[in-house]
Design a protein around this motif. Sequence first.
Motif, short mmCIF file in Angstrom:
data_model
loop_
_atom_site.label_atom_id
_atom_site.label_comp_id
_atom_site.label_asym_id
_atom_site.label_seq_id
_atom_site.Cartn_x
_atom_site.Cartn_y
_atom_site.Cartn_z
N HIS A 1 46.77 -25.65 31.23
CA HIS A 1 46.79 -26.67 32.27
C HIS A 1 45.52 -27.51 32.20
O HIS A 1 44.55 -27.13 31.55
N SER B 1 56.77 -30.91 43.11
CA SER B 1 56.83 -29.46 43.17
C SER B 1 55.59 -28.83 42.56
O SER B 1 55.28 -27.66 42.78
N LYS B 2 54.85 -29.63 41.77
CA LYS B 2 53.57 -29.22 41.18
C LYS B 2 52.70 -30.45 41.03
O LYS B 2 53.16 -31.58 41.25
#
Length: 205
Positions: free
Chosen positions: A137, A171-172
Amino acid sequence: MTHLEDQYALTQQQQLYLTTVPQCFIRPKESQRAADEAKARFSHVDGDHLTLLNVFHEFKEQEDQGNGSRWAWDNFLNYRSLKSANNVRDQLSRIMQRFSLPLNSPAFASRDYYLLIRRALTMGFFMQVAHLERTGHYLTVKDNQVVALHPSTSLDHKPEWVIYNEFVLTSKNFIRTVTDIRPEWYGFIVGVVQATCARALDATN
């Protein structure tokens, strides 16, 4: 030209990036594959800002020939957004001319063209930088937010450092409109900003 000067020299391209935030790509449900293929023709390996720049260059050529609207339709592009981008760019150019600011641009065919653009972008977006972590990430430098590249990106790899236009929360956490940059460019600009702030503080004391 010095490393710092080449950042400021790219004024015309920086104007363009101010106007390409609105979405110019159209992706109708009934033609998603064709729209994706059209977008891929403009894609640049180093990121979305350069992809947008490729769109704008070709749009200008087609518009000058009187084919802008039809060309945009055929390539699943929002003609109104492209016209708006060009209008704002022209307005900013006039403002800069009024204040005698240089309008320097490298030749589009120059070998260093995209490299110089990425340096200029790093200066303009130095507060919107993210770094790739070992987890896969990204972590935003400004506020340590864990984010991922938006699925719409033209990047087909994960650069170590990127600049981004938008932080998108669905959602993220996503960062959208991203471009690959080099860490030494970011470090250089941070150093310049810190030195400038230090001088400003000294002047007030």
